[in-house]
Scaffold this motif. Structure first.
Motif, PDB file in Angstrom:
ATOM      1  N   ILE A  49       0.842  -1.205   0.000  1.00 51.01           N
ATOM      2  CA  ILE A  49       0.000   0.000   0.000  1.00 51.01           C
ATOM      3  C   ILE A  49       0.871   1.247   0.000  1.00 51.01           C
ATOM      4  O   ILE A  49       0.598   2.230  -0.701  1.00 51.01           O
ATOM      5  N   GLY A  50       1.964   1.218   0.771  1.00 53.22           N
ATOM      6  CA  GLY A  50       2.868   2.361   0.820  1.00 53.22           C
ATOM      7  C   GLY A  50       3.561   2.611  -0.504  1.00 53.22           C
ATOM      8  O   GLY A  50       3.677   3.759  -0.956  1.00 53.22           O
ATOM      9  N   ILE A  51       4.020   1.546  -1.166  1.00 53.71           N
ATOM     10  CA  ILE A  51       4.692   1.697  -2.463  1.00 53.71           C
ATOM     11  C   ILE A  51       3.720   2.265  -3.501  1.00 53.71           C
ATOM     12  O   ILE A  51       4.076   3.172  -4.277  1.00 53.71           O
ATOM     13  N   SER A  52       2.492   1.762  -3.508  1.00 50.74           N
ATOM     14  CA  SER A  52       1.501   2.289  -4.461  1.00 50.74           C
ATOM     15  C   SER A  52       1.217   3.757  -4.174  1.00 50.74           C
ATOM     16  O   SER A  52       1.067   4.568  -5.099  1.00 50.74           O
ATOM     17  N   GLY A  53       1.162   4.130  -2.888  1.00 50.85           N
ATOM     18  CA  GLY A  53       0.939   5.527  -2.536  1.00 50.85           C
ATOM     19  C   GLY A  53       2.075   6.421  -2.996  1.00 50.85           C
ATOM     20  O   GLY A  53       1.851   7.546  -3.453  1.00 50.85           O
ATOM     21  N   SER A  54       3.312   5.922  -2.892  1.00 50.91           N
ATOM     22  CA  SER A  54       4.465   6.707  -3.349  1.00 50.91           C
ATOM     23  C   SER A  54       4.375   6.991  -4.838  1.00 50.91           C
ATOM     24  O   SER A  54       4.661   8.106  -5.300  1.00 50.91           O
ATOM     25  N   LEU A  55       3.982   5.999  -5.623  1.00 49.53           N
ATOM     26  CA  LEU A  55       3.856   6.188  -7.062  1.00 49.53           C
ATOM     27  C   LEU A  55       2.723   7.151  -7.404  1.00 49.53           C
ATOM     28  O   LEU A  55       2.808   7.919  -8.368  1.00 49.53           O
TER      29      LEU A  55
END
Length: 377
Positions: free
Chosen positions: A23-29
């Motif tokens: 979820i964090g990686i998707s939010g960063s993108l």
């Protein structure tokens, strides 16, 4: 209490860490979603210096490119010179999905027709919002937000050093082996990003559980409802519906120095135009929160909403999305959010490594003790 928090922090991290990392990686993108989308799809870009086409021409081109029975309900205005306008047609894909038509702002030509959720950045948005699993996934993401808020707060408590130990608490030892390095990195990255992670968690919880959050805020500071005026039905040969360009021109008189961000078109005989602007000083600059309602027949201003003078309860709710997306933090704040979104993956990786090494050491000790006991027999 610290010992209890440490155990909860560890086992909750092992349980939820992988999903929180994704979820964090998707939010960063998603912090730079439109820039990435335009990089992946170069056809979306146009001449940033060209003369802009009228909104009526843009809307006509979008309708011509969409399915014949689709209804256009909104137009997202080009975010920057050279970026496309985006027209949205809900429930137009035959399976309840939304069709998006990207229109060149200068030539008013359709440059892409895509189904929302089926091209990379919108799929990422859907994953970040609800794991592409609808309402159930949305609640799971909300629960992950609560877990992340717990990690942020408990991590600060666990890390908090005794008097005179502050320097050691922030030191990363690189020459004492991988276990000590991972331990120090886990502490350092966790405390550095704890505030941003806590903010992301809280704002995410507010967005997922908007109803309960609104009720809680209203209990502390009143939240007033926005107006919802309707147009007076006068669609006759003598009084036809006004054009989108006329609605925009009339609405600009309310916020003359603001930047137009969205146009919601009337989708029924009594609906009105709703136009959203971003004023200087607003938190939500990418989408805008300043609203004007325009009668679709007379062009009369029916109502307006100024977020800069809104009650504190409304202001608090307005700030949640731009804080979560980084829109309110400027370019530097967005990059900080990118790195903080990646930090759960680093924290999970280092935490899992420490747990695994400790587990392996315990297993090896038990094996040696068992062998020693067998030898003594």
């Amino acid at each position: 209490m610290r010992r209890v928090l440490l155990k909860l922090h560890k086992y909750a991290g092992l349980t939820f860490g992988l999903l929180l990392s994704l979820i964090g990686i998707s939010g960063s993108l998603l912090v730079f979603d439109h820039a990435i989308d335009e990089t992946l799809t170069p056809a979306l870009r146009s001449d940033p210096n060209a003369k802009l086409a009228s909104f009526d021409a843009v809307i006509a081109a979008a309708k011509a490119a969409a399915p014949s029975d689709a209804t256009l309900n909104r137009l997202y205005i080009s975010r920057a010179p050279g970026s496309p306008h985006t027209a949205r047609f809900p429930n137009a894909a035959g399976d309840g999905k939304t069709v998006e038509v990207s229109i060149s702002p200068d030539t008013a030509e359709a440059v892409a027709v895509r189904v929302w959720g089926e091209y990379p950045m919108t799929w990422l948005y859907s994953f970040h919002h609800d794991l592409t699993a609808g309402q159930t996934g949305k609640y799971i993401v909300g629960a992950m937000g609560i877990a992340l808020l717990f990690f942020s707060l408990s991590g600060i408590v666990i890390w908090w050093p005794r008097r005179g130990q502050w320097r050691n608490a922030l030191r990363v030892n690189r020459h004492q082996g991988p276990i000590r390095l991972n331990y120090d990195l886990h502490k350092f990255i966790g405390i550095v990003f704890s505030i941003l992670l806590g903010m992301s968690a809280f704002t995410g919880i507010s967005l997922i559980f908007h109803g309960p959050m609104k009720a809680a805020v209203n209990f502390i500071s009143p939240v007033i409802e926005l107006p919802s005026p309707e147009s007076t039905f006068k669609n006759t040969a003598e009084s036809p519906a006004i054009s989108a360009d006329t609605a925009v021109k009339n609405a600009k008189s309310v916020f003359p120095d603001a930047v137009l961000k969205r146009i919601y078109l009337p989708t029924s005989a009594t609906a009105s135009y709703q136009l959203l602007f971003a004023q200087a000083g607003e938190a939500w600059t990418n989408y805008g929160a300043s609203k004007v309602w325009v009668d679709q027949y007379s062009g009369e201003i029916l109502a307006s909403w100024n977020p800069l003078t809104a009650p504190s309860g409304n202001s608090f709710l307005i700030w949640q999305f731009p804080l979560h997306s980084g829109d309110a933090l400027g370019l530097g704040g967005r990059w900080l959010l990118v790195f903080s979104g990646l930090s759960p993956a680093i924290l999970f990786g280092s935490g899992f490594y420490l747990w695994w090494k400790k587990r392996q050491r315990r297993i090896n000790n038990q094996r040696r003790n068992a062998e020693k006991n067998l030898g003594s027999v």
